[in-house]
Scaffold this motif. Structure first.
Motif, PDB file in Angstrom:
ATOM      1  N   ILE A 130       0.853  -1.196   0.000  1.00  3.86           N
ATOM      2  CA  ILE A 130       0.000   0.000   0.000  1.00  3.86           C
ATOM      3  C   ILE A 130       0.885   1.242   0.000  1.00  3.86           C
ATOM      4  O   ILE A 130       1.890   1.292   0.722  1.00  3.86           O
ATOM      5  N   VAL A 131       0.504   2.245  -0.801  1.00  6.18           N
ATOM      6  CA  VAL A 131       1.194   3.536  -0.812  1.00  6.18           C
ATOM      7  C   VAL A 131       0.174   4.625  -0.495  1.00  6.18           C
ATOM      8  O   VAL A 131      -0.894   4.677  -1.111  1.00  6.18           O
ATOM      9  N   VAL A 132       0.507   5.468   0.473  1.00  2.00           N
ATOM     10  CA  VAL A 132      -0.292   6.658   0.783  1.00  2.00           C
ATOM     11  C   VAL A 132       0.567   7.861   0.407  1.00  2.00           C
ATOM     12  O   VAL A 132       1.696   7.986   0.882  1.00  2.00           O
ATOM     13  N   ALA A 133       0.062   8.742  -0.464  1.00  3.50           N
ATOM     14  CA  ALA A 133       0.949   9.729  -1.061  1.00  3.50           C
ATOM     15  C   ALA A 133       0.234  11.034  -1.373  1.00  3.50           C
ATOM     16  O   ALA A 133      -0.999  11.106  -1.447  1.00  3.50           O
ATOM     17  N   THR A 134       1.054  12.072  -1.544  1.00  5.18           N
ATOM     18  CA  THR A 134       0.620  13.311  -2.177  1.00  5.18           C
ATOM     19  C   THR A 134       1.102  13.265  -3.631  1.00  5.18           C
ATOM     20  O   THR A 134       2.099  12.610  -3.941  1.00  5.18           O
ATOM     21  N   PRO A 135       0.431  13.963  -4.557  1.00  5.70           N
ATOM     22  CA  PRO A 135       0.733  13.785  -5.984  1.00  5.70           C
ATOM     23  C   PRO A 135       2.167  14.103  -6.383  1.00  5.70           C
ATOM     24  O   PRO A 135       2.789  13.343  -7.136  1.00  5.70           O
ATOM     25  N   GLY A 136       2.723  15.225  -5.891  1.00 10.77           N
ATOM     26  CA  GLY A 136       4.053  15.636  -6.355  1.00 10.77           C
ATOM     27  C   GLY A 136       5.136  14.623  -6.052  1.00 10.77           C
ATOM     28  O   GLY A 136       5.911  14.236  -6.933  1.00 10.77           O
ATOM     29  N   ARG A 137       5.232  14.190  -4.796  1.00  8.10           N
ATOM     30  CA  ARG A 137       6.266  13.219  -4.421  1.00  8.10           C
ATOM     31  C   ARG A 137       6.028  11.873  -5.084  1.00  8.10           C
ATOM     32  O   ARG A 137       6.980  11.175  -5.457  1.00  8.10           O
ATOM     33  N   LEU A 138       4.768  11.470  -5.254  1.00 13.44           N
ATOM     34  CA  LEU A 138       4.482  10.184  -5.895  1.00 13.44           C
ATOM     35  C   LEU A 138       4.978  10.179  -7.340  1.00 13.44           C
ATOM     36  O   LEU A 138       5.588   9.198  -7.791  1.00 13.44           O
ATOM     37  N   ILE A 139       4.738  11.254  -8.070  1.00 12.47           N
ATOM     38  CA  ILE A 139       5.220  11.341  -9.454  1.00 12.47           C
ATOM     39  C   ILE A 139       6.740  11.242  -9.486  1.00 12.47           C
ATOM     40  O   ILE A 139       7.325  10.560 -10.344  1.00 12.47           O
ATOM     41  N   GLU A 142       8.740   8.332 -11.494  1.00 10.08           N
ATOM     42  CA  GLU A 142       9.664   8.678 -12.580  1.00 10.08           C
ATOM     43  C   GLU A 142      11.065   8.141 -12.309  1.00 10.08           C
ATOM     44  O   GLU A 142      11.789   7.789 -13.239  1.00 10.08           O
ATOM     45  N   LYS A 143      11.445   8.069 -11.039  1.00  6.42           N
ATOM     46  CA  LYS A 143      12.749   7.497 -10.675  1.00  6.42           C
ATOM     47  C   LYS A 143      12.717   5.976 -10.601  1.00  6.42           C
ATOM     48  O   LYS A 143      13.741   5.346 -10.336  1.00  6.42           O
ATOM     49  N   ARG A 160      -3.592  12.925 -13.873  1.00  9.32           N
ATOM     50  CA  ARG A 160      -3.472  12.281 -15.190  1.00  9.32           C
ATOM     51  C   ARG A 160      -2.076  11.697 -15.374  1.00  9.32           C
ATOM     52  O   ARG A 160      -1.906  10.627 -15.952  1.00  9.32           O
ATOM     53  N   ASN A 161      -1.075  12.432 -14.897  1.00  8.96           N
ATOM     54  CA  ASN A 161       0.294  11.942 -14.989  1.00  8.96           C
ATOM     55  C   ASN A 161       0.446  10.640 -14.209  1.00  8.96           C
ATOM     56  O   ASN A 161       1.058   9.673 -14.681  1.00  8.96           O
ATOM     57  N   ILE A 162      -0.118  10.600 -13.008  1.00 10.13           N
ATOM     58  CA  ILE A 162      -0.044   9.387 -12.181  1.00 10.13           C
ATOM     59  C   ILE A 162      -0.754   8.230 -12.871  1.00 10.13           C
ATOM     60  O   ILE A 162      -0.267   7.092 -12.876  1.00 10.13           O
ATOM     61  N   MET A 163      -1.892   8.504 -13.472  1.00  7.92           N
ATOM     62  CA  MET A 163      -2.647   7.435 -14.136  1.00  7.92           C
ATOM     63  C   MET A 163      -1.887   6.849 -15.320  1.00  7.92           C
ATOM     64  O   MET A 163      -2.119   5.692 -15.696  1.00  7.92           O
ATOM     65  N   SER A 164      -1.001   7.622 -15.911  1.00  5.52           N
ATOM     66  CA  SER A 164      -0.254   7.110 -17.067  1.00  5.52           C
ATOM     67  C   SER A 164       0.711   5.998 -16.675  1.00  5.52           C
ATOM     68  O   SER A 164       1.213   5.283 -17.550  1.00  5.52           O
ATOM     69  N   PHE A 165       0.981   5.826 -15.368  1.00  6.07           N
ATOM     70  CA  PHE A 165       1.888   4.762 -14.917  1.00  6.07           C
ATOM     71  C   PHE A 165       1.161   3.438 -14.703  1.00  6.07           C
ATOM     72  O   PHE A 165       1.803   2.421 -14.485  1.00  6.07           O
ATOM     73  N   PHE A 166      -0.181   3.444 -14.741  1.00  8.08           N
ATOM     74  CA  PHE A 166      -0.925   2.190 -14.613  1.00  8.08           C
ATOM     75  C   PHE A 166      -0.857   1.418 -15.927  1.00  8.08           C
ATOM     76  O   PHE A 166      -0.982   1.996 -17.008  1.00  8.08           O
ATOM     77  N   LYS A 167      -0.678   0.120 -15.823  1.00  6.03           N
ATOM     78  CA  LYS A 167      -0.590  -0.727 -17.014  1.00  6.03           C
ATOM     79  C   LYS A 167      -1.896  -1.463 -17.308  1.00  6.03           C
ATOM     80  O   LYS A 167      -2.103  -1.937 -18.420  1.00  6.03           O
TER      81      LYS A 167
END
Length: 628
Positions: free
Chosen positions: A328-337, A341-342, A371-378
């Motif tokens: 499980i990950v609990v996050a805010t958008p900026g740090r999660l992106i 990306e890393k 939307r950026n976060i959703m682009s990482f879902f496969k």
């Protein structure tokens, strides 16, 4: 005389004789007696004559009929072509200015027939249509490839047999009992206790130790809906237990995946919870840690690993979590992106996405990040959106983005918590500080004081410290360490008062807050609902005192007036005297679809104005950068 030619045979020159030539007589015309003369007959007369002849003959031969039809068709086509040429010439002669003038005149005539209310409603509809034209909430890859999911995510959970055998009428009566409104297809049944939801026994014992013995209305319908794998929009007043409603299904999904095959380093997560603020993410993370620890305590169930992913903290401090399989990950958008990306972890097998305070998450501030976060879902994921204030505009937007979603609504979206006693007092600006001390004496600590201005937050804290009040302050300009210290000392009881900006109003849960003081009334009524919602939580009662004066916009006061009336609260005389201009025009008093405020329409919505102002500012920054 006529002449004749003779030829001499003896070789002499010929001699010529002239003679008269007879002319033929000139013709004489007798017009009166000539029967071949035909007078001129017009085309119309000839047509009538033909028609009369055909009529007198009766049914002629088939060939004559065909010729007649052919002639008529050719004539009709000629007339049509002539009409088209005439219209084309007329169009060429017209100018754009003439057309514009005609359109303007027609519109002026139509507008003159409409009332002011109808004009205002049309104007509001145009604004709403303009801001509603947004792409659905999906990844860029899915939008580019046209990927569209039509069926919800399949899960192994099923309600008990006796609940499945209930009729739809029994389910309806149960929802009415708890004032639950649902919309959608194939809605899972409401369940009145955690045991029938098939929640693990260790967790039920832990919840009982926290005096949580039965589900709240949002949990009663929301948890079975999420267990069934359905996309969901959950709306309920502050302090109603929304966090458990969306975290418990995620914990169960993670437990199922870990039980099938234990996770190893580099695998996971199964699901992610997105929060708009660091404080809310931290609070959600701590709750998930408690619930997963209680499940694994007796050894019947595996231990789940949870990662907190927010700005302002070092991720190396959680390396022990990332070195294992991640659930499980609990996050805010900026740090999660940044982490995605890393490639510190991936969403290759992530199947659960929840957004807390979703109306803020998918509003303009965070929409691009989401939307950026959703682009990482496969693959397809189950998506849940929860909030206490979710205007109709956001609900409609979410409906387009989710797969056969179910809307679970407990009370009106944006309505105030009925367990909070709302007191509105008129206090002059220069008298606020002095009156603040009096208000603090209404109830014992802990107390939260809200102000919209960061500098004012610091001034209030300094004033209270000078008066001997143990107070801490929190706002967006504080460092993460200062913010964490303020929340920790306030929750532990070491400090009696917390002075905060709106950063502490969204979703934060403090124990036994009896009193909330709103030092400066926020412009948006949504923020007010969140701020007073810090008290009166989990079935307890509380008091919210709000200071207003001449500096408070009349439109905000009108929103406040209607909110008090809706909650059955006492409306002070100075608010009662404020008239709604829409009522004077005979218009409908429906709420604003952008912010949910009851005292105004979309045309003068402060939230929409603020959004447009931010957009213009961002465009100016982009233009300035483009000049270099």
């Amino acid at each position: 005389m006529s002449s004749t030619r003779t030829t001499e045979t003896n070789g002499a020159e010929p001699t010529y004789k002239r003679r008269r030539t007879q002319r033929s007589p000139s013709p004489q015309y007798k017009l009166d007696d000539d029967d071949t003369y035909e007078p001129y007959i017009s085309v119309a007369q000839r047509k009538q004559a033909k028609l009369a002849k055909l009529t007198s003959w009766g049914a002629g031969s088939d060939k004559d009929k065909a010729n007649k039809l052919k002639e008529e068709e050719e004539e009709r086509q000629d007339e049509e072509r002539e009409e088209e040429r005439r219209k084309e010439r007329a169009r060429k002669e017209r100018t754009l200015l003439m057309e514009a003038q005609e359109v303007h005149e027609r519109k002026a005539v139509e507008d003159s027939k409409k009332t002011e209310t109808e004009k205002a409603e049309e104007h509001d509809a145009e604004i709403l249509a303009a801001i509603a034209s947004r792409r659905k909430l999906a990844s860029d890859l899915e939008l580019a490839q046209g990927v569209q999911y039509t069926e919800p995510v399949k899960t192994s959970w099923r309600p008990p047999r006796f609940i499945r055998e209930r009729t739809s009428e029994q389910h309806r009566r149960l929802r009415e009992k708890y004032h639950i409104i649902v919309e959608g297809d194939d809605i899972p049944p409401p369940i009145e206790n955690f045991t029938d939801m098939k929640v693990p026994e260790p967790l039920i014992k832990f919840l009982k130790s926290k005096r949580i013995t039965k589900p709240t209305p949002i949990q009663l319908q929301g948890i079975p809906t999420a267990f069934a794998g359905r996309d969901m929009i959950g709306i309920a007043f502050t302090g109603s237990g929304k966090t458990l409603a969306f975290c418990l299904p995620l914990v169960m999904v993670a437990l199922e995946e870990e039980s099938k095959l234990p996770f190893v380093r580099g695998e996971g997560p199964v699901g992610v919870v997105l929060c708009p603020s660091r404080e809310l993410a931290t609070q959600t993370y701590e709750n998930v840690l408690q619930w997963t620890a209680s499940i694994a305590k007796e050894g019947k169930y595996p231990q789940l690993n949870t990662l907190l992913c927010i700005g302002g903290i070092s991720m190396n401090d959680q390396s022990h979590v990332m070195n294992k399989g991640l659930h499980i990950v609990v996050a805010t958008p900026g740090r999660l992106i940044d982490m995605l990306e890393k490639k510190r972890f991936t969403f290759d097998h992530c199947k659960y996405l929840c957004m807390d305070e979703a109306d803020r998450m998918i509003d303009l501030g965070f929409e691009d990040d989401v939307r950026n976060i959703m682009s990482f879902f496969k693959h397809q994921r189950q998506t849940l959106l929860f909030s206490a204030t979710m205007p109709r505009k956001i609900q409609d937007f979410a409906q387009l983005s989710l797969v056969k979603p179910i809307l679970v609504n407990v009370g009106r979206a944006g309505a105030a918590n009925l367990d909070v006693l709302q007191v509105v007092e008129y206090v002059k600006q220069e008298a606020k500080m002095v009156y603040l001390l009096e208000c603090l004496q209404k109830t014992p600590p802990p107390v939260i004081i809200f102000s919209e201005n960061k500098n004012e937050v610091d001034d209030i804290q300094e004033y209270l410290l000078l008066k001997g009040v143990e107070a801490v302050a929190i706002h967006g300009s504080k460092t993460q360490e200062e913010r964490q210290y303020a929340i920790k000392s306030f929750k532990s009881g070491a400090k009696d008062v917390m002075v905060a900006s709106s950063v502490a109003s969204k979703g934060l849960d403090f124990n036994d807050i009896q009193h909330v003081i709103i030092f400066s009334m926020p412009k948006e009524i949504e923020d007010y609902v969140h701020q007073i919602g810090r008290t009166g939580r989990s079935g307890k009662t509380g008091i919210a005192t709000t200071f207003v004066n001449m500096n408070t916009p009349e439109q905000t006061l009108l929103d406040l007036k209607y909110l008090l009336m809706e909650a059955g609260q006492k409306v002070p005389p100075f608010l009662t005297s404020i008239e709604d201009p829409r009522a004077a025009q005979g218009g409908s008093l429906t709420g604003c679809p952008v912010c949910g405020g009851l005292g105004h329409g979309i045309s003068n919505c402060p939230k929409l104005e603020d959004t447009q102002r931010r957009q213009m500012a961002s465009h100016r920054v982009s233009d300035d950068r483009g000049g270099y």
